[in-house]
Scaffold this motif. Structure first.
Motif, short mmCIF file in Angstrom:
data_model
loop_
_atom_site.label_atom_id
_atom_site.label_comp_id
_atom_site.label_asym_id
_atom_site.label_seq_id
_atom_site.Cartn_x
_atom_site.Cartn_y
_atom_site.Cartn_z
N ILE A 57 0.30 -1.52 -0.43
CA ILE A 57 0.00 0.12 0.18
C ILE A 57 0.52 0.84 0.11
O ILE A 57 0.43 2.26 -0.56
CB ILE A 57 -0.82 -0.15 1.60
CG1 ILE A 57 -2.03 -1.13 1.34
CG2 ILE A 57 -1.78 1.42 1.45
CD1 ILE A 57 -2.54 -1.60 -0.31
N ALA A 58 1.66 1.75 0.86
CA ALA A 58 2.96 2.46 0.81
C ALA A 58 3.47 3.39 -0.46
O ALA A 58 3.72 4.12 -1.18
CB ALA A 58 3.79 2.02 1.67
N ARG A 59 3.72 1.99 -1.20
CA ARG A 59 3.77 1.80 -3.19
C ARG A 59 2.74 2.36 -3.74
O ARG A 59 2.97 3.10 -5.14
CB ARG A 59 4.54 0.39 -3.52
CG ARG A 59 5.90 0.18 -3.01
CD ARG A 59 6.49 -1.24 -2.48
NE ARG A 59 7.61 -1.85 -2.14
CZ ARG A 59 8.26 -2.31 -1.77
NH1 ARG A 59 7.51 -3.70 -1.43
NH2 ARG A 59 9.37 -2.46 -0.55
N ALA A 60 1.59 1.92 -3.13
CA ALA A 60 0.22 2.27 -4.27
C ALA A 60 -0.08 3.80 -4.22
O ALA A 60 -0.42 3.67 -4.78
CB ALA A 60 -0.48 0.83 -3.76
N ILE A 61 -0.31 4.25 -2.49
CA ILE A 61 -0.47 5.90 -2.83
C ILE A 61 0.03 6.04 -3.18
O ILE A 61 1.66 6.04 -2.70
CB ILE A 61 -1.73 5.67 -1.31
CG1 ILE A 61 -0.34 5.37 -0.33
CG2 ILE A 61 -2.77 4.81 -1.46
CD1 ILE A 61 -0.86 5.76 1.12
N PRO A 62 -0.44 7.73 -2.91
CA PRO A 62 0.46 9.11 -3.00
C PRO A 62 1.50 8.74 -1.94
O PRO A 62 0.93 9.26 -0.31
CB PRO A 62 -0.10 9.96 -3.70
CG PRO A 62 -1.77 9.32 -4.77
CD PRO A 62 -1.41 8.46 -3.92
N HIS A 63 2.41 9.26 -1.57
CA HIS A 63 3.25 9.91 -0.51
C HIS A 63 3.59 8.91 -0.06
O HIS A 63 4.35 8.53 1.32
CB HIS A 63 2.74 11.29 0.24
CG HIS A 63 2.79 12.38 -0.24
ND1 HIS A 63 3.56 13.22 -1.27
CD2 HIS A 63 1.16 13.37 -0.81
CE1 HIS A 63 2.70 14.27 -2.30
NE2 HIS A 63 1.59 13.85 -2.13
N GLY A 64 2.91 7.77 0.15
CA GLY A 64 3.77 6.24 0.59
C GLY A 64 3.30 6.50 2.03
O GLY A 64 1.62 6.95 2.64
N ARG A 65 4.15 6.33 2.46
CA ARG A 65 3.30 6.28 4.58
C ARG A 65 3.06 7.33 5.11
O ARG A 65 2.66 7.49 6.35
CB ARG A 65 5.01 5.12 5.13
CG ARG A 65 4.64 3.62 4.78
CD ARG A 65 5.87 3.27 5.30
NE ARG A 65 5.25 1.54 5.75
CZ ARG A 65 4.99 0.88 5.74
NH1 ARG A 65 4.51 1.04 7.02
NH2 ARG A 65 5.27 -0.28 5.22
#
Length: 220
Positions: A57-65
């Motif tokens: 999910i961190a790689r999938a969404i803008p700005h990650g974590r």
């Protein structure tokens, strides 16, 4: 080559036993649409997976974590994927026959995955429970792969030791997990990483099909 004196096999799940990529992509994209984020291709998801759903999910969404909604999105994904983890998912060719052969020869079999523990146990129950003795996924308070903790937990559950076990996976995470666990390792070329990458790891042993794995372990 043959790996002798083994009676235990620890399997990775995604990319090794099951082709889960389509369901992972579809579940990620449901969450992306829900939040107005760009969707991802199958190849992008292939490159995102391998070290737990948090990293996916961190790689999938803008700005990650650093995304302020990261924790909420992660929980939404976990919930959705657990309910939709077997729509397109299926075992790779030859996997069930291989596991049956191992079982008939008296091998102890376990699954260790960075996928959340509920999904690992659900998928194991559906596809592999006839042959496996344990299925362990990501859970609170235990370090995920490539740390050896989940592997050691599985070995304890099935009553085996690392010296008699071989670890089978499809990625750099699995290779490092085996090394950190002090276990022999076989990497499969049909999973989420290219054979060229797998062969670049020092002393890597790569199998192209399930029959080759059985031969390496002297089963047939």
């Amino acid at each position: 080559m043959k790996m002798k004196h083994k009676d235990t096999v620890i399997f990775d799940l995604d990319g090794t036993l099951l082709n889960t990529l389509d369901d992972l992509r579809d579940s990620v994209n449901v969450i992306m649409r829900r939040h107005g984020y760009p969707e991802h291709s199958l190849e992008q998801i292939r490159n995102f997976v391998g070290n737990g759903v948090g990293n996916l999910i961190a790689r999938a969404i803008p700005h990650g974590r650093d995304n302020g909604s990261f924790d909420r999105i992660l929980e939404e994904f976990r919930s959705y994927y657990t309910r939709h983890c077997r729509i397109k998912t299926k075992p790779y060719e030859g996997v069930l026959d291989m596991m049956k052969t191992f079982s008939e020869r008296g091998y102890k079999l376990a699954i260790v995955s960075n996928k959340n523990d509920a999904a690992v146990k659900e998928l194991n129950k559906i596809y592999f429970s006839e042959y496996t003795h344990a299925a362990v996924g990501d859970r609170e308070g235990i370090k995920r792969k490539p740390a050896p903790d989940l592997v050691f937990l599985a070995l304890e559950e099935i009553g085996s030791v690392k010296e008699r076990a071989v670890y089978i996976g499809d990625s750099e995470v699995d290779y490092n997990t085996a090394r950190n666990s002090g276990m022999d390792c076989i990497l499969v070329s049909w999973g989420f990483r290219d054979r060229e990458l797998l062969e670049s790891f020092p002393e890597a042993v790569v199998a192209d099909d399930c029959a080759e794995i059985l031969k390496m372990l002297g089963v047939c």
